[in-house]
Design a protein around this motif. Structure first.
Motif, PDB file in Angstrom:
ATOM      1  N   GLY A  36       0.760  -1.239   0.000  1.00  0.00           N
ATOM      2  CA  GLY A  36       0.000   0.000   0.000  1.00  0.00           C
ATOM      3  C   GLY A  36       0.792   1.290   0.000  1.00  0.00           C
ATOM      4  O   GLY A  36       0.284   2.338  -0.399  1.00  0.00           O
ATOM      5  N   LEU A  55      -3.597  -3.577   3.565  1.00  0.00           N
ATOM      6  CA  LEU A  55      -3.555  -2.197   3.063  1.00  0.00           C
ATOM      7  C   LEU A  55      -3.783  -1.223   4.225  1.00  0.00           C
ATOM      8  O   LEU A  55      -4.404  -0.171   4.070  1.00  0.00           O
ATOM      9  N   ASP A  56      -3.226  -1.604   5.383  1.00  0.00           N
ATOM     10  CA  ASP A  56      -3.376  -0.805   6.586  1.00  0.00           C
ATOM     11  C   ASP A  56      -2.234   0.198   6.729  1.00  0.00           C
ATOM     12  O   ASP A  56      -1.190   0.066   6.100  1.00  0.00           O
ATOM     13  N   TYR A  91      -4.778   6.934   1.985  1.00  0.00           N
ATOM     14  CA  TYR A  91      -5.458   6.645   0.711  1.00  0.00           C
ATOM     15  C   TYR A  91      -5.988   7.902   0.031  1.00  0.00           C
ATOM     16  O   TYR A  91      -6.725   7.824  -0.944  1.00  0.00           O
ATOM     17  N   GLN A 107      -8.844  -0.365  -4.599  1.00  0.00           N
ATOM     18  CA  GLN A 107      -8.349  -1.533  -3.872  1.00  0.00           C
ATOM     19  C   GLN A 107      -9.147  -2.776  -4.235  1.00  0.00           C
ATOM     20  O   GLN A 107      -8.580  -3.857  -4.439  1.00  0.00           O
ATOM     21  N   THR A 148      -7.818  -0.267   4.731  1.00  0.00           N
ATOM     22  CA  THR A 148      -7.200   0.940   5.266  1.00  0.00           C
ATOM     23  C   THR A 148      -8.000   1.447   6.461  1.00  0.00           C
ATOM     24  O   THR A 148      -7.421   1.906   7.450  1.00  0.00           O
TER      25      THR A 148
END
Length: 685
Positions: free
Chosen positions: A195, A228-229, A233, A244, A270
Motif C-alpha cells: 500500500g 492495506l493498513d 489513501y 483496492q 485501510t
C-alpha cells in the motif's frame, strides 16, 4: 472408570489419520512407557466405526471441520477426526488425558467454534528470529491454533520493497516455516503489504505482486493476505475503496481461483477499525469479491471490548466475512512495556458474526504465549472461555507446573499489567499492598509485611532466569531486581526518617543510584531500545518518591511536585514536561484517551489550591485534547471533589480549596485523537 494401557498397545489406522497425528500419538505413548506391539488395547487412529459401536459412541463425520471424537473403553481407544486435522487434535487430546499409564474411560466430542485461530506477526519493530517462528509454530499446533500470518512490518520485502523478490536464503527460511506449519496443521499465511507505493491500475505492479505470491506458492504457501493498513489513501475514500477492490478482485479471480488448493484471499482494509458507514467501506462492500476475507480490529485499533453487536455491525458494513486481527498483546505502541495481563473484554457472542480471531503478539515471541494460550481457548470455544482461568493455565504451563516459578510469573505479570487499552490499572496487587501499608499507618507491622513483598520482587528475576522467557525479557528482569532493591531501601528510608536515624542520608543516596540504574537499562529490540523497561510504573516509582519526600521534609526542604498519567508517553514526550514551565515541551500519549484516563499532579503535600490552568493540544495537533473532562481534587486519592467540567483544550479555573492531588479525567473516550498536555499549572496560596 479408568483403563490401564499396559506395556504395549496395538495401533490401527483409520481413514482420517496421517503421519503428524501418528507422531503426536507415538510421542505420548513413549512418554507413558508404552510400546506399539501385537498385544494390548487397540488404538484406532483415524477412526473405526466398529470400535465406536462397541463403545456406544458416534463417529466424527457429523462434526464441523477439525472436529474430533475421543472414545475410550475396555480394549478400544478411538481417535477419530472429521478430517486429518481433527485426528491430529484427537491425538493431542489423548496425550493430555494420559496420566502415567492410565486413561479415563470417556467419550469426548469436540469441534472449534471459529475457522481461523492463531496469530499474525504484524507488529512494528524488531521482527522475530527464525528460531522464534519455528518454536511459535510448534506452540500453535500444540494448542489447536491453525493460523500463522507472516506480516512483520519491518521485513523490508513485506512492505517497503514488496516488489523485490526475496533473496534465496530468506526464501529458504520461509519454506522451512511453511513445512513446520504443515507438520503442526497450521495454515501459513503469506502477507504482502504494497500500500505504501502500489499503483492500483498498473499491470506491472499487479504482476510484481503475483510474482511474489508465485514464489511463496512454489515453496508450499496456500493462504495469502494483502494488508492495506497504515497508509494514506487520499481525500476520496470511495475512490480508494474501488481501486483496492479492483486490485484484490483481479488477484482473487485470476490467480487464487486458478491455483489448486489456495484458500480465499484475505485483505486488511485501510479503515481497519470501527463499524461506521463510510464511502470507503461502502465501496468494499459493493465492489470487493464476496470470497475475500476482511480483517477488522474492533471499534478501535486496540479496543477494550469487542461485543457481539459490534461484530455484527462490522460484518454488515463491510459485507464480507470478518476475521478479527486483535491487537493484543502487541507492545510496539508502548515502548518499554511487556503486556502480561489476561486476554479480556471479548464477548462470547462475537463468534456468531466472525470467521476467526488472531492475535498480534509482542516483539517478545515466547512471552507472548501467555496471551496465545487464551486466544486458543477463546477461539476454540468462546462460550466457555474464562479469561482468568485460562490465564492461570497459561502461567502454569509456562512454569511447567513448578510452584515457585508460577508464583514468580504471577508477580512479574502484576508488575507488567498496564497497557492502556485492555488493562488500565498497573500492578493492581502491588498497588493494593502499598495502599494497605499507608492505611495501616506505615507502622512496624505494616512495614514488615510490605518488606516481604519487596523482597519477593527482588528475588523474582533469579527464579525466572531459568525459564524459556529469560533471554527476551532480560532487560525487564534486570530492572525488576533493581526496583525490588530500591523499594526495600525506600522502606528503610521511611523507617530511618521516622526514628531520626542518621543513616537516612546514605540510604537516600543508595536509593537514588538504584533508580538511576534501573532507568538506564535499554533493551536491544526496537522500539524498546528507545526507553527503559517500565516496571510497576506509577506504583513502585511513586512509593520511592514518597519516601524521598519524607526525607526532604525531615531536612526542612520544600516538597517536589510530580506528574503522572494513566496512559503511556509517546516517545520522548514524557509526562514531566507538563510541570517544566516550558511551553515548547509537552506530554503526548501513544493512544486515544478512554473513559477515566487521566493526567494527575501530586503536590507532595496538602496546600491551599488557588487556581489551575491546564493547556492541552498544540499547533500541529489542535484536536489532541480530552474532549469531555472533569477537573477534580483530593487529599488521599480515594475521595475526589469535582471542581469543573470542560470540553475545550484550555481549562482555567479558580479552586480555593485544600488538596494534595489534582487531576483531569476523561468523561468520554476520544474517538481517534490522542492527548497532548503542554502545561498543568497549579497555583497554591
Amino acid at each position: 472408570m479408568t483403563m490401564t494401557l499396559g506395556a504395549t498397545v496395538v495401533l490401527r489406522h483409520g481413514p482420517t489419520t496421517d503421519p503428524d497425528a501418528e507422531r503426536v500419538l507415538r510421542a505420548a505413548l513413549t512418554a507413558a512407557g508404552v510400546e506399539i506391539g501385537a498385544a494390548g488395547p487397540t488404538i484406532w487412529l483415524g477412526g473405526s466405526d466398529e470400535a465406536l459401536a462397541r463403545l456406544g459412541a458416534e463417529p466424527a463425520r457429523g462434526l464441523p471441520a477439525e472436529g474430533y471424537v475421543v472414545a475410550i473403553g475396555p480394549g478400544d481407544i478411538v481417535l477419530h477426526g472429521a478430517d486429518p486435522r481433527g485426528t491430529f487434535y484427537a491425538a493431542q487430546t489423548f496425550a493430555q488425558l494420559v496420566d502415567g499409564n492410565e486413561l479415563p474411560e470417556l467419550e469426548l466430542r469436540d469441534a472449534p467454534a471459529l475457522r481461523y485461530r492463531g496469530s499474525i506477526e504484524g507488529f512494528y519493530g524488531t521482527p522475530w528470529s527464525h528460531a522464534d517462528r519455528l518454536d511459535h509454530l510448534d506452540y500453535l499446533g500444540a494448542h489447536r491454533l491453525n493460523t500463522f500470518q507472516y506480516a512483520p512490518k519491518d521485513d523490508p520485502y513485506h512492505r517497503e520493497l514488496w516488489r523485490d523478490p526475496y533473496p534465496a536464503a530468506k526464501l529458504a527460511e520461509l519454506a522451512e516455516l511453511i513445512e513446520r506449519a504443515a507438520r503442526n496443521k497450521v495454515d501459513f499465511t503469506f502477507a504482502l503489504s504494497p500500500g505504501l507505493s502500489v499503483r492500483y491500475d498498473d499491470d506491472a505492479d499487479h504482476q510484481a505482486l503475483i510474482a511474489k505470491f508465485d514464489a511463496l506458492y512454489a515453496v508450499g504457501a496456500r493462504v495469502f493476505n494483502v494488508p492495506l493498513d497504515d497508509i494514506d489513501y487520499g481525500a476520496d475514500g470511495g475512490a480508494a475503496g474501488r481501486q483496492q477492490a479492483a486490485l484484490l478482485n483481479r488477484i482473487q479471480r485470476e490467480w487464487v481461483a486458478a491455483k489448486p488448493g489456495v484458500a480465499p484471499l484475505q485483505m486488511v482494509p485501510t479503515e481497519y477499525y470501527d463499524a461506521l458507514e463510510t464511502p470507503y467501506k461502502q465501496a468494499l462492500r459493493e465492489h470487493l469479491d464476496p470470497a475475500v476475507v476482511v480483517h477488522w480490529t474492533g471499534t478501535a485499533v486496540i479496543p477494550e471490548r469487542i461485543t457481539a453487536e459490534q461484530a455484527a455491525e462490522a460484518k454488515a458494513v463491510f459485507g464480507h466475512d470478518i476475521l478479527i486481527w486483535d491487537n493484543f498483546p502487541v507492545n510496539d505502541y508502548v515502548p518499554g512495556r511487556l503486556l502480561l495481563g489476561a486476554y479480556s473484554g471479548r464477548e462470547p457472542g462475537v463468534a456468531d458474526h466472525i470467521v476467526g480471531v488472531i492475535s498480534n503478539p509482542m516483539n517478545q515471541a515466547r512471552t507472548s504465549k501467555l496471551a496465545l494460550h487464551s486466544f486458543a481457548d477463546y477461539g476454540w470455544s468462546p462460550a466457555t472461555y474464562d479469561e482468568q482461568a485460562s490465564w492461570l493455565r497459561a502461567i502454569a504451563e509456562l512454569a511447567a507446573g513448578d510452584a515457585d516459578i508460577i508464583a514468580a510469573l504471577m508477580l512479574f505479570a502484576d508488575l507488567n499489567t498496564y497497557d492502556g487499552t485492555l488493562h488500565h490499572t498497573q500492578s493492581p496487587v502491588l498497588a493494593a499492598e502499598i495502599a494497605n501499608f499507608w492505611s495501616a499507618g506505615a507502622g512496624p507491622d505494616a512495614a514488615a509485611a510490605l518488606r516481604g513483598v519487596f523482597e519477593a520482587i527482588e528475588q523474582t528475576p533469579a527464579v525466572l532466569r531459568g525459564t524459556p522467557i529469560a533471554a527476551e525479557t532480560a532487560s525487564w528482569l534486570d530492572a525488576t531486581e533493581l526496583w525490588g532493591r530500591a523499594l526495600q531501601r525506600a522502606l528503610d528510608l521511611l523507617e530511618q526518617v521516622a526514628s531520626g536515624n542518621d543513616a537516612a542520608d546514605g540510604t537516600r543516596a543508595e536509593l537514588t543510584e538504584l533508580v538511576a540504574r534501573a532507568t538506564a537499562i535499554r533493551d536491544h529490540t526496537t522500539p524498546h531500545s528507545e526507553t527503559y523497561p517500565r516496571i510497576a510504573d506509577g506504583v513502585a516509582d511513586l512509593f520511592v518518591i514518597e519516601a524521598g519526600r519524607a526525607h526532604d521534609r525531615a531536612r526542612g526542604l520544600p516538597t517536589v511536585r510530580t506528574a503522572s498519567s494513566s496512559q503511556p508517553a509517546a516517545g520522548r514526550h514524557a509526562v514531566n514536561h507538563i510541570l517544566d514551565g516550558d511551553p515548547a515541551t509537552f506530554f503526548s500519549t501513544s493512544s486515544p484517551p478512554a473513559i477515566d484516563d487521566e493526567i494527575r499532579v501530586d503536590l507532595g503535600a496538602e496546600y491551599d489550591v488557588a487556581t489551575v490552568t491546564l493547556l492541552m493540544a498544540e499547533p500541529t495537533s489542535p484536536d489532541d485534547y480530552i474532549h469531555s473532562g472533569v477537573l477534580e481534587i483530593s487529599h488521599d486519592t480515594v475521595s475526589w471533589a469535582e471542581i469543573t467540567r470542560a470540553t475545550t483544550p484550555d481549562v482555567q479555573v479558580v479552586v480555593g480549596a485544600k488538596a494534595r492531588y489534582v487531576r483531569y479525567r476523561a468523561l468520554a473516550a476520544n474517538a481517534e485523537r490522542w492527548l497532548v498536555v503542554r502545561t498543568f499549572d497549579i497555583r497554591t496560596g
